[in-house]
Scaffold this motif. Sequence first.
Motif, short mmCIF file in Angstrom:
data_model
loop_
_atom_site.label_atom_id
_atom_site.label_comp_id
_atom_site.label_asym_id
_atom_site.label_seq_id
_atom_site.Cartn_x
_atom_site.Cartn_y
_atom_site.Cartn_z
N HIS A 172 -15.52 -12.26 11.24
CA HIS A 172 -15.04 -10.88 11.32
C HIS A 172 -13.55 -10.85 11.64
CE1 HIS A 172 -14.39 -6.91 13.12
NE2 HIS A 172 -15.29 -6.52 12.25
N ARG A 173 -13.10 -11.71 12.53
CA ARG A 173 -11.68 -11.78 12.88
C ARG A 173 -10.84 -12.19 11.68
NH1 ARG A 173 -7.92 -15.27 13.99
NH2 ARG A 173 -9.27 -17.07 13.77
N LEU A 174 -11.30 -13.18 10.93
CA LEU A 174 -10.57 -13.62 9.75
C LEU A 174 -10.53 -12.54 8.68
CD1 LEU A 174 -11.84 -17.30 9.48
CD2 LEU A 174 -9.59 -16.52 10.23
N ALA A 175 -11.62 -11.81 8.52
CA ALA A 175 -11.64 -10.72 7.54
C ALA A 175 -10.69 -9.61 7.94
CB ALA A 175 -13.06 -10.18 7.39
N ALA A 176 -10.60 -9.32 9.24
CA ALA A 176 -9.68 -8.29 9.71
C ALA A 176 -8.23 -8.70 9.47
CB ALA A 176 -9.93 -8.02 11.20
N GLU A 177 -7.92 -9.96 9.66
CA GLU A 177 -6.56 -10.44 9.40
C GLU A 177 -6.23 -10.37 7.92
OE1 GLU A 177 -5.99 -14.33 10.95
OE2 GLU A 177 -5.98 -13.66 13.03
N ALA A 178 -7.21 -10.61 7.07
CA ALA A 178 -6.98 -10.57 5.62
C ALA A 178 -6.71 -9.16 5.14
CB ALA A 178 -8.18 -11.16 4.89
N ARG A 179 -7.16 -8.14 5.86
CA ARG A 179 -6.95 -6.75 5.46
C ARG A 179 -5.56 -6.24 5.80
NH1 ARG A 179 -11.67 -4.41 8.43
NH2 ARG A 179 -12.56 -6.43 8.45
N ARG A 180 -4.81 -6.92 6.62
CA ARG A 180 -3.51 -6.42 7.07
C ARG A 180 -2.49 -6.22 5.96
NH1 ARG A 180 -3.70 -9.56 12.56
NH2 ARG A 180 -4.85 -8.03 13.75
N PRO A 181 -2.45 -7.04 4.89
CA PRO A 181 -1.47 -6.78 3.83
C PRO A 181 -1.62 -5.41 3.18
CG PRO A 181 -2.29 -9.00 3.63
CD PRO A 181 -3.10 -8.32 4.70
N HIS A 182 -2.76 -4.78 3.31
CA HIS A 182 -2.94 -3.45 2.75
C HIS A 182 -2.03 -2.44 3.43
CE1 HIS A 182 -6.20 -4.69 0.21
NE2 HIS A 182 -6.80 -5.25 1.23
N GLU A 183 -1.59 -2.77 4.63
CA GLU A 183 -0.66 -1.90 5.34
C GLU A 183 0.63 -1.74 4.54
OE1 GLU A 183 1.76 -2.53 9.41
OE2 GLU A 183 -0.41 -2.78 9.55
N ILE A 184 1.10 -2.82 3.94
CA ILE A 184 2.30 -2.78 3.11
C ILE A 184 2.05 -1.91 1.88
CG2 ILE A 184 3.84 -4.18 1.69
CD1 ILE A 184 3.33 -6.46 3.73
N ARG A 185 0.87 -2.04 1.28
CA ARG A 185 0.54 -1.23 0.11
C ARG A 185 0.53 0.25 0.47
NH1 ARG A 185 -4.69 -3.35 -2.74
NH2 ARG A 185 -4.04 -1.74 -4.20
N ALA A 186 0.02 0.58 1.63
CA ALA A 186 -0.02 1.98 2.04
C ALA A 186 1.39 2.52 2.25
CB ALA A 186 -0.84 2.13 3.33
N TRP A 235 3.06 5.62 0.08
CA TRP A 235 3.64 6.85 0.64
C TRP A 235 5.09 7.01 0.24
CZ3 TRP A 235 0.99 10.81 1.67
CH2 TRP A 235 -0.29 10.70 2.19
N ALA A 236 5.83 5.90 0.13
CA ALA A 236 7.22 5.98 -0.32
C ALA A 236 7.27 6.50 -1.76
CB ALA A 236 7.89 4.61 -0.22
N LEU A 237 6.36 6.04 -2.61
CA LEU A 237 6.31 6.53 -3.99
C LEU A 237 5.94 8.01 -4.04
CD1 LEU A 237 4.63 3.49 -5.76
CD2 LEU A 237 7.01 4.24 -5.94
N VAL A 238 5.06 8.44 -3.16
CA VAL A 238 4.71 9.87 -3.10
C VAL A 238 5.94 10.68 -2.72
CG1 VAL A 238 3.40 11.59 -1.80
CG2 VAL A 238 2.26 9.54 -2.65
N GLU A 239 6.70 10.20 -1.75
CA GLU A 239 7.90 10.92 -1.32
C GLU A 239 8.91 11.01 -2.46
OE1 GLU A 239 11.41 10.68 2.06
OE2 GLU A 239 9.74 9.28 2.13
N VAL A 240 9.12 9.93 -3.20
CA VAL A 240 10.04 9.95 -4.34
C VAL A 240 9.55 10.92 -5.40
CG1 VAL A 240 10.94 8.56 -6.26
CG2 VAL A 240 10.95 7.64 -3.94
N GLY A 241 8.25 10.90 -5.67
CA GLY A 241 7.69 11.81 -6.65
C GLY A 241 7.88 13.27 -6.25
N LEU A 242 7.68 13.57 -4.98
CA LEU A 242 7.87 14.95 -4.52
C LEU A 242 9.34 15.37 -4.62
CD1 LEU A 242 5.53 15.05 -1.41
CD2 LEU A 242 5.23 16.25 -3.59
N ARG A 243 10.24 14.46 -4.35
CA ARG A 243 11.67 14.80 -4.47
C ARG A 243 12.04 15.06 -5.93
NH1 ARG A 243 15.12 11.20 -0.16
NH2 ARG A 243 13.91 11.84 1.65
#
Length: 62
Positions: free
Chosen positions: A24-38, A42-50
Motif C-alpha cells: 500500500h505504501r509503494l502504491a501511494a508513492e507511485a500515485r504522486r506523479p499525478h500531482e504534476i499532471r493535475a 489546471w494551468a491549461l484551464v487557466e490559459v484556455g479561460l484567458r
Amino acid sequence: MHPEINLALHHARAADLRAQAEAHRLAAEARRPHEIRARLGWALVEVGLRLATPKPKPVLVH
C-alpha cells in the motif's frame, strides 16, 4: 489448538499484514506523479479561460 500453532499462525498473519502495508505504501508513492499532471491540467484551464475571455475595450477619455 496448541499454543505453538496459534503463535505460528499469529506470526504468519503479522507478516502478511506487513507485506500488505508495504504494498500500500509503494502504491501511494507511485500515485504522486499525478500531482504534476493535475497542476499542468489546471494551468491549461487557466490559459484556455484567458484565451476565451474577451478583452475589455479601452475607455476613451477626452
